[in-house]
Design a protein around this motif. Structure first.
Motif, PDB file in Angstrom:
ATOM      1  N   VAL A   1      28.098  77.202  63.338  1.00  0.00           N
ATOM      2  CA  VAL A   1      27.349  76.586  62.244  1.00  0.00           C
ATOM      3  C   VAL A   1      28.328  75.785  61.390  1.00  0.00           C
ATOM      4  CG1 VAL A   1      25.956  76.986  60.176  1.00  0.00           C
ATOM      5  CG2 VAL A   1      25.630  78.420  62.200  1.00  0.00           C
ATOM      6  N   LEU A   2      28.145  74.477  61.348  1.00  0.00           N
ATOM      7  CA  LEU A   2      28.959  73.607  60.505  1.00  0.00           C
ATOM      8  C   LEU A   2      28.266  73.393  59.173  1.00  0.00           C
ATOM      9  CD1 LEU A   2      30.243  70.786  62.909  1.00  0.00           C
ATOM     10  CD2 LEU A   2      31.634  72.478  61.710  1.00  0.00           C
ATOM     11  N   LEU A   3      29.005  73.510  58.080  1.00  0.00           N
ATOM     12  CA  LEU A   3      28.448  73.306  56.742  1.00  0.00           C
ATOM     13  C   LEU A   3      28.718  71.875  56.306  1.00  0.00           C
ATOM     14  CD1 LEU A   3      29.487  76.693  55.115  1.00  0.00           C
ATOM     15  CD2 LEU A   3      27.346  76.103  56.260  1.00  0.00           C
ATOM     16  N   ALA A   4      27.810  70.984  56.659  1.00  0.00           N
ATOM     17  CA  ALA A   4      27.942  69.574  56.310  1.00  0.00           C
ATOM     18  C   ALA A   4      27.368  69.320  54.923  1.00  0.00           C
ATOM     19  CB  ALA A   4      27.221  68.708  57.347  1.00  0.00           C
ATOM     20  N   GLU A   5      27.644  68.140  54.357  1.00  0.00           N
ATOM     21  CA  GLU A   5      27.162  67.809  53.025  1.00  0.00           C
ATOM     22  C   GLU A   5      25.649  67.810  52.953  1.00  0.00           C
ATOM     23  OE1 GLU A   5      28.805  64.175  51.644  1.00  0.00           O
ATOM     24  OE2 GLU A   5      30.817  64.986  51.336  1.00  0.00           O
ATOM     25  N   ASP A   6      24.972  67.408  54.032  1.00  0.00           N
ATOM     26  CA  ASP A   6      23.512  67.310  54.020  1.00  0.00           C
ATOM     27  C   ASP A   6      22.838  68.537  54.624  1.00  0.00           C
ATOM     28  OD1 ASP A   6      24.434  66.786  56.556  1.00  0.00           O
ATOM     29  OD2 ASP A   6      22.959  65.224  56.981  1.00  0.00           O
ATOM     30  N   GLY A   7      23.564  69.647  54.745  1.00  0.00           N
ATOM     31  CA  GLY A   7      22.975  70.868  55.253  1.00  0.00           C
ATOM     32  C   GLY A   7      23.678  71.362  56.497  1.00  0.00           C
ATOM     33  N   PRO A   8      23.362  72.590  56.941  1.00  0.00           N
ATOM     34  CA  PRO A   8      24.048  73.167  58.103  1.00  0.00           C
ATOM     35  C   PRO A   8      23.675  72.453  59.396  1.00  0.00           C
ATOM     36  CG  PRO A   8      22.230  74.574  57.406  1.00  0.00           C
ATOM     37  CD  PRO A   8      22.362  73.511  56.369  1.00  0.00           C
ATOM     38  N   LYS A   9      24.643  72.393  60.307  1.00  0.00           N
ATOM     39  CA  LYS A   9      24.434  71.821  61.637  1.00  0.00           C
ATOM     40  C   LYS A   9      24.768  72.891  62.678  1.00  0.00           C
ATOM     41  CE  LYS A   9      24.114  67.583  59.821  1.00  0.00           C
ATOM     42  NZ  LYS A   9      22.899  66.752  59.831  1.00  0.00           N
ATOM     43  N   VAL A  10      23.927  72.995  63.685  1.00  0.00           N
ATOM     44  CA  VAL A  10      24.156  73.940  64.782  1.00  0.00           C
ATOM     45  C   VAL A  10      24.865  73.212  65.912  1.00  0.00           C
ATOM     46  CG1 VAL A  10      23.061  75.430  66.492  1.00  0.00           C
ATOM     47  CG2 VAL A  10      22.135  75.318  64.169  1.00  0.00           C
ATOM     48  N   ILE A  11      25.977  73.771  66.373  1.00  0.00           N
ATOM     49  CA  ILE A  11      26.769  73.127  67.416  1.00  0.00           C
ATOM     50  C   ILE A  11      26.948  74.078  68.589  1.00  0.00           C
ATOM     51  CG2 ILE A  11      27.976  71.631  65.785  1.00  0.00           C
ATOM     52  CD1 ILE A  11      30.380  73.559  66.004  1.00  0.00           C
ATOM     53  N   ASP A  12      27.585  73.565  69.642  1.00  0.00           N
ATOM     54  CA  ASP A  12      27.980  74.326  70.834  1.00  0.00           C
ATOM     55  C   ASP A  12      26.780  74.909  71.579  1.00  0.00           C
ATOM     56  OD1 ASP A  12      29.254  75.583  72.848  1.00  0.00           O
ATOM     57  OD2 ASP A  12      30.631  76.733  71.606  1.00  0.00           O
ATOM     58  N   PHE A  13      26.227  74.100  72.464  1.00  0.00           N
ATOM     59  CA  PHE A  13      25.122  74.529  73.307  1.00  0.00           C
ATOM     60  C   PHE A  13      25.636  74.993  74.679  1.00  0.00           C
ATOM     61  CE2 PHE A  13      23.198  72.136  70.020  1.00  0.00           C
ATOM     62  CZ  PHE A  13      21.889  72.588  69.901  1.00  0.00           C
ATOM     63  N   GLY A  14      26.832  75.572  74.671  1.00  0.00           N
ATOM     64  CA  GLY A  14      27.486  75.926  75.923  1.00  0.00           C
ATOM     65  C   GLY A  14      26.734  76.917  76.780  1.00  0.00           C
ATOM     66  N   ILE A  15      25.978  77.848  76.186  1.00  0.00           N
ATOM     67  CA  ILE A  15      25.214  78.797  76.997  1.00  0.00           C
ATOM     68  C   ILE A  15      23.724  78.687  76.706  1.00  0.00           C
ATOM     69  CG2 ILE A  15      27.145  80.407  77.164  1.00  0.00           C
ATOM     70  CD1 ILE A  15      25.698  82.193  75.139  1.00  0.00           C
ATOM     71  N   SER A  16      23.331  77.569  76.066  1.00  0.00           N
ATOM     72  CA  SER A  16      21.906  77.356  75.815  1.00  0.00           C
ATOM     73  C   SER A  16      21.198  77.126  77.135  1.00  0.00           C
ATOM     74  CB  SER A  16      21.708  76.148  74.902  1.00  0.00           C
ATOM     75  OG  SER A  16      22.168  74.986  75.547  1.00  0.00           O
ATOM     76  N   ARG A  17      19.880  77.257  77.092  1.00  0.00           N
ATOM     77  CA  ARG A  17      19.137  77.084  78.337  1.00  0.00           C
ATOM     78  C   ARG A  17      17.771  76.499  78.049  1.00  0.00           C
ATOM     79  NH1 ARG A  17      18.598  82.364  81.401  1.00  0.00           N
ATOM     80  NH2 ARG A  17      16.657  82.667  80.289  1.00  0.00           N
ATOM     81  N   PRO A  18      17.480  75.313  78.572  1.00  0.00           N
ATOM     82  CA  PRO A  18      16.113  74.801  78.469  1.00  0.00           C
ATOM     83  C   PRO A  18      15.161  75.728  79.207  1.00  0.00           C
ATOM     84  CG  PRO A  18      17.639  73.071  79.141  1.00  0.00           C
ATOM     85  CD  PRO A  18      18.370  74.373  79.235  1.00  0.00           C
ATOM     86  N   LYS A  19      13.941  75.820  78.701  1.00  0.00           N
ATOM     87  CA  LYS A  19      12.970  76.726  79.315  1.00  0.00           C
ATOM     88  C   LYS A  19      12.664  76.345  80.757  1.00  0.00           C
ATOM     89  CE  LYS A  19      10.624  77.715  74.957  1.00  0.00           C
ATOM     90  NZ  LYS A  19       9.390  77.539  74.180  1.00  0.00           N
ATOM     91  N   ASP A  20      12.779  75.040  81.065  1.00  0.00           N
ATOM     92  CA  ASP A  20      12.438  74.596  82.415  1.00  0.00           C
ATOM     93  C   ASP A  20      13.653  74.528  83.343  1.00  0.00           C
ATOM     94  OD1 ASP A  20      13.720  72.504  81.222  1.00  0.00           O
ATOM     95  OD2 ASP A  20      12.112  71.041  81.499  1.00  0.00           O
ATOM     96  N   SER A  21      14.776  75.101  82.901  1.00  0.00           N
ATOM     97  CA  SER A  21      15.990  75.047  83.711  1.00  0.00           C
ATOM     98  C   SER A  21      15.881  75.977  84.913  1.00  0.00           C
ATOM     99  CB  SER A  21      17.206  75.446  82.866  1.00  0.00           C
ATOM    100  OG  SER A  21      18.342  75.596  83.691  1.00  0.00           O
ATOM    101  N   GLU A  22      16.470  75.556  86.022  1.00  0.00           N
ATOM    102  CA  GLU A  22      16.524  76.387  87.218  1.00  0.00           C
ATOM    103  C   GLU A  22      17.798  77.234  87.262  1.00  0.00           C
ATOM    104  OE1 GLU A  22      14.127  76.828  89.403  1.00  0.00           O
ATOM    105  OE2 GLU A  22      12.922  75.531  88.125  1.00  0.00           O
ATOM    106  N   LEU A  23      18.754  76.932  86.353  1.00  0.00           N
ATOM    107  CA  LEU A  23      20.006  77.682  86.331  1.00  0.00           C
ATOM    108  C   LEU A  23      19.783  79.008  85.621  1.00  0.00           C
ATOM    109  CD1 LEU A  23      23.036  77.503  87.031  1.00  0.00           C
ATOM    110  CD2 LEU A  23      23.395  76.580  84.745  1.00  0.00           C
ATOM    111  N   ARG A  24      20.161  80.106  86.206  1.00  0.00           N
ATOM    112  CA  ARG A  24      19.932  81.415  85.630  1.00  0.00           C
ATOM    113  C   ARG A  24      21.235  82.198  85.538  1.00  0.00           C
ATOM    114  NH1 ARG A  24      16.236  79.255  84.082  1.00  0.00           N
ATOM    115  NH2 ARG A  24      14.031  79.603  84.463  1.00  0.00           N
ATOM    116  N   THR A  25      21.266  83.097  84.556  1.00  0.00           N
ATOM    117  CA  THR A  25      22.434  83.961  84.404  1.00  0.00           C
ATOM    118  C   THR A  25      22.564  84.883  85.605  1.00  0.00           C
ATOM    119  OG1 THR A  25      22.082  83.943  82.032  1.00  0.00           O
ATOM    120  CG2 THR A  25      23.508  85.651  82.889  1.00  0.00           C
TER     121      THR A  25
END
Length: 545
Positions: free
Chosen positions: A140-164
């Motif tokens: 979580v980056l604390l930017a002047e205009d509000g927090p920003k979420v970063i690092d989607f390294g292990i995120s997963r789209p719902k329609d992804s075929e890649l699984r853990t």
């Protein structure tokens, strides 16, 4: 790491090292035009792993799907390069982890703003079908205009075929949801809400709700133990506790969080002067205007008290989730019960439904809501007087009394019902804006749509009294006060230097007066003087920092 840093990645010159993790390094870089970027480059050993390359392609895809309002926008990427890389806009500001480490826990008002910003971010992320799965203070980056979420390294789209892979846990234990340990293949958006609760506890206290030096102990606590919310602001604790529910279906959605936070903000505003007087029965200090925690202005013959946003504003937290209602922004009615400790016998009742109830006082009874239920309790002994099932009710707000009827909290699909206070029978029902505002003023319900149109509803009948925009307000927020026939629409300027306040007759929709005041302000009360249609003048305002 410096030895492995090339001079260029793609078309971007690498200038300095921003950070390093187990999977790659992040550099501060510049584009040909001079724009500052953050360039993430995968370590050479992982670039040879086909599975990791697949995950990195997924990270790039997920980051691109989410808008840049709450994340770092992707500028360029090459997942197929010998050393896969991704370039995003550089966002100046510390991570939440670094901020708390350097400066200690955040103030309650800062935690509330952080919660609102991250709820907006998760709504944006989930809206495009992405689950982050690793929300934590360092992401979580604390930017002047509000927090920003970063690092989607292990995120997963719902329609992804890649699984853990079977048996492999990916995430950071103190910020992982129970289902990430129990059934990682079934992780959904609710896991990010659990992580949000943990992040907010860290922001408010400097530790997590589940704390241990051993990740195995933390994992056990996450799955089996109740969270430790000691030190969390009392007005936010019930909402954070819901975020940390063990079962995904018991957690609120980002939209529900934002709606609930609006009521928390209203509580901050309307209770500004009460705690100091009740805490020790001390009179308000006498002194110069500079010593007082708000601003007042004699606007149209009635003195209106303003607070400086959420700064320096206190909350009366007795009976945590119970608020008096009378249709005037949380201001108590004259029929608020006044019982002495000697005359009152403590009681407890489970009440119908499941989850944390949200209650208020009105019509001589406790009016409560929890998931799927609105019900009334006898305040003297906790006896259930009546209950009413509300389809899709999420229990994220307390019922209110408008036009003599009990108004259920809005459901997640934007629906309210007005109930008979004696029996709970439906008197009227209607749809309300899902992403707009809802406020009461006397016996009138004011609904603000996403386009700024305000619709006034007769609280007794459910009929529309008027519907129009308030001049000068793109998205007005209304407040009102006991004994005052007017409702006050407020809108801050983009830079926060001024606030426009418009007094509106809630029955007719007529504008009584309009003012522009210096500072980012919120009305928090009025005196008992008679209202007037005369506009305020600059000379009548008293400034109090």
């Amino acid at each position: 790491m410096e030895a492995e840093r090339p001079e260029y990645t793609g078309h971007y010159r690498l200038e300095s090292l921003l950070g390093s993790g187990g999977m790659g390094v992040v550099h501060l870089a510049r584009s040909t035009s001079g724009k500052q970027l953050a360039v993430k480059v995968v370590h050479a050993e992982f670039a040879k792993d086909p599975e990791f390359r697949g995950r990195f392609r997924q990270e790039v895809g997920a980051a691109r799907r989410v808008s840049g309002a709450f994340t770092a926008s992707v500028v360029d990427a090459d997942p197929e390069a010998a050393r896969p890389w991704m370039a995003t806009l550089f966002i100046p500001g510390p991570t939440l982890s670094d901020q708390v480490k350097r400066n200690g826990p955040m103030a309650p008002a800062e935690v509330r703003r952080l919660m609102a910003g991250l709820a907006e971010a998760l709504r944006d992320i989930h809206r495009v079908g992405v689950v982050h799965r690793d929300l934590k203070p360092s992401n979580v980056l604390l930017a002047e205009d509000g927090p920003k979420v970063i690092d989607f390294g292990i995120s997963r789209p719902k329609d992804s075929e890649l699984r853990t892979e079977t048996g492999k846990l990916i995430g950071t234990p103190p910020f992982m949801a129970p289902e990430q340990f129990r059934r990682p293949r079934e992780v959904g958006p609710a896991a990010d809400i659990f992580a949000l609760g943990s992040v907010l506890v860290h922001a408010a206290t400097g530790r997590g709700p589940f704390d241990s030096d051993s990740p195995y102990v933390v994992a056990y606590q996450v799955v089996h133990d109740e969270p430790d919310l000691t030190g969390v602001p009392e007005d936010l604790a019930p909402l954070i506790e819901r975020c940390l529910a063990k079962e995904p279906e018991d957690r609120p959605t980002p939209d529900e969080l934002m709606r609930e936070l609006r009521s928390v903000a209203a509580s901050y505003d309307t209770q500004v002067f009460i705690p100091a007087q009740r805490a020790g029965d001390q009179p308000e200090p006498q002194g110069d205007a500079a010593d007082k925690p708000g601003r007042t202005g004699r606007l149209g013959g009635r003195r209106v008290v303003f607070g400086l946003g959420a700064l320096g504003v206190a909350v009366l937290a007795a009976l945590a989730a119970v608020q008096p209602t009378g249709g005037e922004s949380g201001t108590p009615r004259d029929d608020t019960p006044r019982t002495t400790s000697a005359a009152f016998r403590a009681w407890a009742t489970p009440g119908p439904g499941n989850g944390m109830p949200r209650c208020s006082y009105g019509a001589g009874q406790l009016l409560c809501a929890r998931a799927g239920q609105v019900f009334a309790l006898d305040p003297s002994d906790g006896r259930l007087r009546w209950r009413h099932a509300v389809a899709s009710a999420d229990g994220s707000g307390a019922p209110s009394l408008v036009g003599g009827l009990v108004l259920s909290p809005p459901t997640r699909d934007g629906h309210v019902e007005a109930l008979d206070p004696g029996s709970g029978a439906i008197r009227w029902q209607r749809d309300v804006p899902v992403h707009g505002g809802l406020a009461s003023a006397g016996d009138t319900l004011l609904l603000t749509g996403a386009d700024g149109t305000v619709t006034a509803v007769d609280g007794a009948t459910g009929g529309t009294r008027w519907s129009r925009r308030v001049p000068g307000h793109a998205a007005p927020r209304f407040v009102s006060f006991a004994g005052d026939p007017l409702a006050y629409a407020t809108s801050p300027s983009d830079d926060g230097s001024r606030t426009r306040v418009t007094a509106v007759d809630p029955v007719s929709g007529d504008v009584r007066w309009d003012a522009r005041l210096e500072g980012e302000l919120e009305p928090v009360g009025t005196n008992g003087e008679r209202s007037s249609s005369s506009p305020p003048t600059a000379s009548t305002a008293i400034r109090m920092p």
